[in-house]
Design a protein around this motif. Structure first.
Motif, PDB file in Angstrom:
ATOM      1  N   THR A  10      66.033  63.089  72.414  1.00 22.86           N
ATOM      2  CA  THR A  10      65.548  64.452  72.248  1.00 22.86           C
ATOM      3  C   THR A  10      66.567  65.446  72.784  1.00 22.86           C
ATOM      4  O   THR A  10      67.394  65.092  73.640  1.00 22.86           O
ATOM      5  CB  THR A  10      64.200  64.652  72.967  1.00 22.86           C
ATOM      6  N   VAL A  11      66.496  66.669  72.293  1.00 26.68           N
ATOM      7  CA  VAL A  11      67.288  67.762  72.855  1.00 26.68           C
ATOM      8  C   VAL A  11      66.470  68.546  73.876  1.00 26.68           C
ATOM      9  O   VAL A  11      66.981  69.483  74.489  1.00 26.68           O
ATOM     10  CB  VAL A  11      67.839  68.708  71.759  1.00 26.68           C
ATOM     11  N   ALA A  12      65.216  68.165  74.072  1.00 23.43           N
ATOM     12  CA  ALA A  12      64.382  68.798  75.105  1.00 23.43           C
ATOM     13  C   ALA A  12      64.918  68.420  76.481  1.00 23.43           C
ATOM     14  O   ALA A  12      65.402  67.301  76.680  1.00 23.43           O
ATOM     15  CB  ALA A  12      62.934  68.347  74.967  1.00 23.43           C
ATOM     16  N   THR A  13      64.827  69.342  77.393  1.00 28.75           N
ATOM     17  CA  THR A  13      65.311  69.057  78.748  1.00 28.75           C
ATOM     18  C   THR A  13      64.339  68.121  79.473  1.00 28.75           C
ATOM     19  O   THR A  13      63.137  68.093  79.166  1.00 28.75           O
ATOM     20  CB  THR A  13      65.436  70.351  79.577  1.00 28.75           C
ATOM     21  N   PRO A  14      64.841  67.369  80.446  1.00 28.99           N
ATOM     22  CA  PRO A  14      63.936  66.545  81.262  1.00 28.99           C
ATOM     23  C   PRO A  14      62.827  67.374  81.898  1.00 28.99           C
ATOM     24  O   PRO A  14      61.690  66.921  82.006  1.00 28.99           O
ATOM     25  CB  PRO A  14      64.864  65.927  82.316  1.00 28.99           C
ATOM     26  N   GLU A  15      63.146  68.608  82.294  1.00 29.99           N
ATOM     27  CA  GLU A  15      62.143  69.468  82.917  1.00 29.99           C
ATOM     28  C   GLU A  15      61.006  69.805  81.947  1.00 29.99           C
ATOM     29  O   GLU A  15      59.835  69.858  82.342  1.00 29.99           O
ATOM     30  CB  GLU A  15      62.794  70.759  83.441  1.00 29.99           C
ATOM     31  N   THR A  16      61.345  70.036  80.688  1.00 26.80           N
ATOM     32  CA  THR A  16      60.323  70.348  79.687  1.00 26.80           C
ATOM     33  C   THR A  16      59.428  69.149  79.443  1.00 26.80           C
ATOM     34  O   THR A  16      58.199  69.264  79.397  1.00 26.80           O
ATOM     35  CB  THR A  16      60.972  70.817  78.373  1.00 26.80           C
ATOM     36  N   VAL A  17      60.024  67.981  79.278  1.00 25.44           N
ATOM     37  CA  VAL A  17      59.240  66.757  79.088  1.00 25.44           C
ATOM     38  C   VAL A  17      58.374  66.511  80.312  1.00 25.44           C
ATOM     39  O   VAL A  17      57.188  66.179  80.202  1.00 25.44           O
ATOM     40  CB  VAL A  17      60.154  65.548  78.802  1.00 25.44           C
ATOM     41  N   TRP A  18      58.945  66.710  81.480  1.00 25.94           N
ATOM     42  CA  TRP A  18      58.196  66.483  82.717  1.00 25.94           C
ATOM     43  C   TRP A  18      56.954  67.373  82.793  1.00 25.94           C
ATOM     44  O   TRP A  18      55.875  66.917  83.184  1.00 25.94           O
ATOM     45  CB  TRP A  18      59.077  66.733  83.945  1.00 25.94           C
ATOM     46  N   ARG A  19      57.103  68.637  82.436  1.00 30.47           N
ATOM     47  CA  ARG A  19      55.942  69.540  82.479  1.00 30.47           C
ATOM     48  C   ARG A  19      54.819  69.027  81.579  1.00 30.47           C
ATOM     49  O   ARG A  19      53.638  69.120  81.936  1.00 30.47           O
ATOM     50  CB  ARG A  19      56.350  70.960  82.096  1.00 30.47           C
ATOM     51  N   LEU A  20      55.171  68.467  80.431  1.00 31.49           N
ATOM     52  CA  LEU A  20      54.145  67.911  79.535  1.00 31.49           C
ATOM     53  C   LEU A  20      53.506  66.668  80.151  1.00 31.49           C
ATOM     54  O   LEU A  20      52.298  66.475  80.058  1.00 31.49           O
ATOM     55  CB  LEU A  20      54.747  67.589  78.172  1.00 31.49           C
TER      56      LEU A  20
END
Length: 139
Positions: A10-20
């Motif tokens: 993914t191009v999503a940041t680890p922080e974005t995935v983590w929030r989900l």
């Protein structure tokens, strides 16, 4: 022991995935195999998650490892076997990350239970991870 792993980039940041991931009540927005989900405290080691699949009994999971923006591990203890799932984010560089879902069934009954239960648990991983990636990349 029975094991299965699914990965996606993914191009999503680890922080974005983590929030989900840390928003347990929000899991239903990207995991179609959840009818209801609750957590009994913070998204931290020791907290318990009650996850109810559609038309099935609730499953009790305990968070056994939580590393912000990196991974969390949940475990279901069924007495003579345990189901452990690792959810990990691996930075790859160039703004990309790899999401890894890995499930292991271990314990005295794992050889009997794993071949049937394992695929039932993990069959939705490709769709679930793809939905998580789509949502994370849209944010």
């Amino acid at each position: 022991m029975w094991e299965y792993q699914h990965t996606a980039e993914t191009v999503a940041t680890p922080e974005t995935v983590w929030r989900l991931w840390a928003d347990v009540p929000g899991w239903r927005s990207w995991n179609a195999e959840i009818e209801k989900v609750e957590i009994d405290g913070p998204f931290a080691v020791g907290s318990q998650i009650t996850m109810t699949p559609p038309d099935d009994e609730p499953i009790l999971l305990k968070l056994t490892q939580v590393e912000e923006n990196a991974l969390f591990v949940d475990q279901m203890d069924a007495g003579d076997f345990t189901v452990t799932t690792v959810h990990r984010i691996e930075p790859l560089g160039d703004g990309r990350s790899r999401i890894v879902y890995r499930t292991e069934i271990d314990g005295p009954a794992a050889d009997q239970v794993g071949p049937q239960l394992g695929p039932a648990i993990t069959s939705d991983f490709p769709e679930t991870v793809a939905a998580l990636v789509r949502l994370a990349e849209a944010r």
